[in-house]
Design a protein around this motif. Structure first.
Motif, PDB file in Angstrom:
ATOM      1  N   ALA A 328       8.174   7.117   6.964  1.00 18.10           N
ATOM      2  CA  ALA A 328       9.054   6.078   6.511  1.00 18.10           C
ATOM      3  C   ALA A 328      10.116   6.070   7.048  1.00 18.10           C
ATOM      4  CB  ALA A 328       8.732   6.149   5.174  1.00 18.10           C
ATOM      5  N   ASP A 329      10.868   7.757   6.713  1.00 15.74           N
ATOM      6  CA  ASP A 329      12.398   8.170   7.178  1.00 15.74           C
ATOM      7  C   ASP A 329      12.873   7.839   8.631  1.00 15.74           C
ATOM      8  OD1 ASP A 329      12.920   8.515   4.643  1.00 15.74           O
ATOM      9  OD2 ASP A 329      12.711  10.665   4.499  1.00 15.74           O
ATOM     10  N   VAL A 330      11.341   8.499  10.019  1.00 18.19           N
ATOM     11  CA  VAL A 330      11.400   8.033  11.040  1.00 18.19           C
ATOM     12  C   VAL A 330      10.847   6.621  11.124  1.00 18.19           C
ATOM     13  CG1 VAL A 330      10.785  10.744  11.274  1.00 18.19           C
ATOM     14  CG2 VAL A 330       8.542   8.872  11.532  1.00 18.19           C
ATOM     15  N   GLY A 331      10.677   5.961  10.286  1.00 21.23           N
ATOM     16  CA  GLY A 331      10.634   4.568  11.119  1.00 21.23           C
ATOM     17  C   GLY A 331       9.198   3.798  11.566  1.00 21.23           C
ATOM     18  N   ALA A 332       8.267   5.003  10.494  1.00 23.31           N
ATOM     19  CA  ALA A 332       6.670   4.181  10.690  1.00 23.31           C
ATOM     20  C   ALA A 332       6.512   2.838   9.663  1.00 23.31           C
ATOM     21  CB  ALA A 332       6.329   5.674  10.920  1.00 23.31           C
ATOM     22  N   PRO A 333       5.727   2.127  10.684  1.00 23.36           N
ATOM     23  CA  PRO A 333       5.596   0.815   8.931  1.00 23.36           C
ATOM     24  C   PRO A 333       4.585   1.845   8.221  1.00 23.36           C
ATOM     25  CG  PRO A 333       4.720   1.387  11.708  1.00 23.36           C
ATOM     26  CD  PRO A 333       5.353   2.195  11.240  1.00 23.36           C
ATOM     27  N   VAL A 334       5.257   2.571   7.134  1.00 22.92           N
ATOM     28  CA  VAL A 334       3.701   2.809   6.349  1.00 22.92           C
ATOM     29  C   VAL A 334       3.722   1.876   5.625  1.00 22.92           C
ATOM     30  CG1 VAL A 334       3.691   4.120   4.163  1.00 22.92           C
ATOM     31  CG2 VAL A 334       4.545   5.090   6.386  1.00 22.92           C
ATOM     32  N   TYR A 335       2.010   2.138   5.028  1.00 22.40           N
ATOM     33  CA  TYR A 335       1.236   0.976   4.228  1.00 22.40           C
ATOM     34  C   TYR A 335       1.739   1.734   2.787  1.00 22.40           C
ATOM     35  CZ  TYR A 335      -2.297  -1.979   1.184  1.00 22.40           C
ATOM     36  OH  TYR A 335      -3.028  -2.669   0.152  1.00 22.40           O
ATOM     37  N   THR A 336       2.614   0.527   1.524  1.00 24.41           N
ATOM     38  CA  THR A 336       3.146   1.452   0.331  1.00 24.41           C
ATOM     39  C   THR A 336       2.368   0.104  -0.763  1.00 24.41           C
ATOM     40  OG1 THR A 336       4.780  -0.795   0.697  1.00 24.41           O
ATOM     41  CG2 THR A 336       4.999   1.905   1.617  1.00 24.41           C
ATOM     42  N   PRO A 337       2.683   0.690  -2.186  1.00 24.37           N
ATOM     43  CA  PRO A 337       2.674   2.402  -2.247  1.00 24.37           C
ATOM     44  C   PRO A 337       1.928   3.071  -1.249  1.00 24.37           C
ATOM     45  CG  PRO A 337       2.943   0.953  -4.339  1.00 24.37           C
ATOM     46  CD  PRO A 337       2.416  -0.001  -3.418  1.00 24.37           C
ATOM     47  N   THR A 338       2.309   4.381  -0.847  1.00 21.75           N
ATOM     48  CA  THR A 338       1.407   5.624  -0.486  1.00 21.75           C
ATOM     49  C   THR A 338       0.010   5.682  -1.438  1.00 21.75           C
ATOM     50  OG1 THR A 338       2.747   6.933  -1.618  1.00 21.75           O
ATOM     51  CG2 THR A 338       2.356   5.761   1.008  1.00 21.75           C
ATOM     52  N   GLY A 339      -1.295   5.704  -0.930  1.00 22.03           N
ATOM     53  CA  GLY A 339      -2.164   6.248  -1.624  1.00 22.03           C
ATOM     54  C   GLY A 339      -2.437   7.196  -2.815  1.00 22.03           C
ATOM     55  N   GLY A 340      -3.427   8.142  -3.233  1.00 20.87           N
ATOM     56  CA  GLY A 340      -3.468   8.883  -3.423  1.00 20.87           C
ATOM     57  C   GLY A 340      -4.283  10.125  -2.725  1.00 20.87           C
ATOM     58  N   HIS A 341      -4.840   9.674  -1.715  1.00 22.22           N
ATOM     59  CA  HIS A 341      -5.232  10.532  -0.604  1.00 22.22           C
ATOM     60  C   HIS A 341      -5.129  10.673   0.870  1.00 22.22           C
ATOM     61  CE1 HIS A 341      -8.132   7.411   0.193  1.00 22.22           C
ATOM     62  NE2 HIS A 341      -8.102   8.097   1.307  1.00 22.22           N
ATOM     63  N   ALA A 342      -4.076   9.246   1.248  1.00 20.87           N
ATOM     64  CA  ALA A 342      -3.646   9.420   2.950  1.00 20.87           C
ATOM     65  C   ALA A 342      -2.687   8.849   3.004  1.00 20.87           C
ATOM     66  CB  ALA A 342      -5.173   9.219   3.066  1.00 20.87           C
ATOM     67  N   VAL A 343      -1.686   8.888   4.167  1.00 18.45           N
ATOM     68  CA  VAL A 343      -1.186   8.235   4.341  1.00 18.45           C
ATOM     69  C   VAL A 343      -1.898   7.011   5.157  1.00 18.45           C
ATOM     70  CG1 VAL A 343       2.032   7.510   5.460  1.00 18.45           C
ATOM     71  CG2 VAL A 343       0.615   9.416   3.727  1.00 18.45           C
ATOM     72  N   TYR A 344      -1.461   5.200   5.322  1.00 18.91           N
ATOM     73  CA  TYR A 344      -1.859   4.460   6.215  1.00 18.91           C
ATOM     74  C   TYR A 344      -0.506   4.009   6.481  1.00 18.91           C
ATOM     75  CZ  TYR A 344      -6.425   5.002   3.489  1.00 18.91           C
ATOM     76  OH  TYR A 344      -7.317   5.392   3.013  1.00 18.91           O
ATOM     77  N   LEU A 345      -1.370   4.027   7.953  1.00 21.32           N
ATOM     78  CA  LEU A 345       0.026   3.086   9.132  1.00 21.32           C
ATOM     79  C   LEU A 345      -0.191   1.927   9.701  1.00 21.32           C
ATOM     80  CD1 LEU A 345       1.062   6.054  11.658  1.00 21.32           C
ATOM     81  CD2 LEU A 345       1.820   5.068   9.363  1.00 21.32           C
ATOM     82  N   ASP A 346       0.798   0.963   9.297  1.00 23.93           N
ATOM     83  CA  ASP A 346       0.366  -0.811  10.156  1.00 23.93           C
ATOM     84  C   ASP A 346      -0.303  -0.393  11.062  1.00 23.93           C
ATOM     85  OD1 ASP A 346       0.130  -2.924  11.018  1.00 23.93           O
ATOM     86  OD2 ASP A 346       1.160  -3.836   9.213  1.00 23.93           O
ATOM     87  N   ALA A 347      -0.886  -0.724  11.751  1.00 30.34           N
ATOM     88  CA  ALA A 347      -0.689  -0.120  13.922  1.00 30.34           C
ATOM     89  C   ALA A 347      -0.578  -1.327  14.461  1.00 30.34           C
ATOM     90  CB  ALA A 347      -1.748  -0.225  14.118  1.00 30.34           C
ATOM     91  N   ALA A 348      -0.622  -2.893  13.675  1.00 32.31           N
ATOM     92  CA  ALA A 348      -0.985  -3.994  14.096  1.00 32.31           C
ATOM     93  C   ALA A 348       1.173  -4.032  14.253  1.00 32.31           C
ATOM     94  CB  ALA A 348      -1.300  -5.133  13.267  1.00 32.31           C
ATOM     95  N   GLU A 349       1.721  -3.604  13.465  1.00 31.12           N
ATOM     96  CA  GLU A 349       3.134  -3.524  13.264  1.00 31.12           C
ATOM     97  C   GLU A 349       3.760  -2.360  14.524  1.00 31.12           C
ATOM     98  OE1 GLU A 349       6.622  -2.230  10.387  1.00 31.12           O
ATOM     99  OE2 GLU A 349       5.196  -3.216   9.889  1.00 31.12           O
TER     100      GLU A 349
END
Length: 450
Positions: A328-349
């Motif tokens: 998130a600090d580098v401007g990635a469109p992160v799905y929030t809140p983060t889950g327990g096993h992975a970070v998901y990025l919103d590719a459409a954004e």
């Protein structure tokens, strides 16, 4: 605070950019086809890719390889009973083997059945479809909103469940599944209250209620943090409470079993146990080894107990949260809140210039590998055709494997990709396998012509 230290290391290296580009072409732009030694940071999956503890390695050496009545199986049976609350256990070589055993048993008697789930993952969807049934997703509305700040976006929608039954009739819904955490909804947790209500609904329509429990300990940690009723409960107490509402569970031990292979079905229903056992003999092996070596049974018995220790699971979930913050600090469109096993990025954004038909998630996955040797996985329209799902890219974190420096490299890679996102072209399918629910594993792609 990290709750472990490294006792063994593996050397890794970043291939040159020219090699990475060549590797992508040879893999037909499907990162499942990349050789592991061509990957620098491998976030394709958290399934079986983690590091085992010294106690698990010790258990491997003590494994009993008897074909029938193995002591290793007895240790696993005891761990499942103590940690998860189930008396009867049927081991399988991994989670999809357990799915074959359970869903093949439960769906064989209802032609054209409909099976609701909070959200089906790929192999679950495929196994349900393979039995001639229709998998139907019933997520809560917030599950598809990457920015909604809700504590349990993995919950099952009771309204959607009722709509399914109203549409086809209760007799056509022999089975209701709930996946915890909800992998296809960005690894979001499920509340115990929601599980209770789904159980009540399943009883109301006389359906079997199954929990896909592969990340049950991570889910229990979120419940401890976010559900007031359980703020003073232990992780193990929460896990037993939540799993206890199920008639049966299906488990991939490669997640919260903390092992590199294996899975099982567990139930307290002796009739269902006997029926599953017969199918397991046909597909997996004798019921006290089920396609696994005794040493792997023994390691999973230890892993299940370790998974519900608060020091372990807190470190696990907080590491993923830290990774999400770096992105998130580098401007990635992160799905929030983060889950327990992975970070998901919103590719459409991230790639707004690409239509869904150009598979923006898969394009982003390829760009991450091309730029930094990072392997993730697309979980959008490429992986789940003909479904209404967001264009997500999952960066799954192997357990007890990577450290902050690795995640910082991923964050820098994502930053550079986003800064040059306009140059990323879409993809189209060149070779399409026969099973649409599993096409992302083996399909070949090629860049869309300008």
């Amino acid at each position: 605070m990290v709750s472990y230290k490294s006792k063994s290391v593996e050397r890794i290296s970043l291939p040159s950019r020219e090699e990475r580009e060549r590797n992508l072409q040879q893999a037909q732009y499907n990162v499942f086809n990349l050789p592991a030694d061509a990957v620098f940071i491998d976030l394709l999956t958290d399934s079986g890719t983690g590091a085992m503890s010294d106690e698990q390695w010790a258990a491997l050496l003590r494994g009993d390889e008897a074909y029938a009545g193995s002591q290793s199986f007895e240790r696993l049976e005891s761990a499942v009973s103590d940690v998860m609350g189930f008396e009867h256990v049927i081991p399988a070589h991994q989670g999809r083997g357990a799915e074959n055993v359970l869903y093949g048993t439960l769906l064989g008697d209802t032609p054209d059945a409909v099976v609701p789930n909070n959200t089906h993952f790929d192999t679950t969807r495929a196994h349900v479809a393979n039995q001639g049934a229709a998998p139907v997703d019933c997520p809560v509305p917030d599950a598809h909103d990457p920015d909604a700040d809700e504590p349990f976006k993995g919950n099952t929608s009771l309204e959607e469940l009722r709509a399914v039954v109203d549409d086809v009739g209760a007799d056509q819904v022999p089975l209701v599944i709930q996946t915890i955490t909800n992998n296809s909804a960005a690894g979001q947790p499920v509340s115990v209250d929601n599980t209770r209500r789904v159980r009540e609904f399943a009883e109301e329509i006389d359906a079997t209620f199954v929990i896909d429990a592969c990340r049950f300990a991570e889910n229990a940690y979120f419940v401890h943090q976010r559900e007031d009723e359980f703020s003073d409960a232990t992780i193990e107490e929460i896990a037993r409470e939540q799993l206890g509402y199920a008639d049966a569970i299906v488990m991939s031990g490669k997640k919260d079993g903390l092992v590199n292979t294996g899975g099982f079905v567990a139930t307290n229903d002796p009739d269902l146990f006997d029926r599953c056992k017969q199918r397991a003999i046909l597909y997996e092996g004798f019921p006290t080894y089920g396609g696994m070596a005794g040493r792997d049974l023994a390691a999973m018995a230890v892993g299940l107990r370790e998974a519900v220790t608060e020091t372990y699971v807190a470190d696990r979930v907080e590491q993923v949260r830290t990774f999400g913050s770096l992105l998130a600090d580098v401007g990635a469109p992160v799905y929030t809140p983060t889950g327990g096993h992975a970070v998901y990025l919103d590719a459409a954004e991230a790639l707004p210039h690409l239509e869904a038909t150009a598979f923006p998630g898969q394009a982003l996955v390829c760009a991450l590998y091309r730029e930094g040797g990072v392997r993730g996985v697309e979980l959008g329209s490429f992986a789940f055709p003909d479904t209404d799902r967001p264009e997500l890219v999952r960066l799954a974190v192997p357990r007890r494997t990577y450290h902050r420096e690795h995640f910082e490299h991923v964050a820098e890679t994502v930053k550079t990709v986003l800064e040059n996102s306009g140059a990323i072209s879409g993809l189209e399918i060149a070779t399409d396998p026969a099973i649409p629910e599993l096409r992302h594993f083996t399909a070949g792609l090629e860049p869309v012509s300008p």
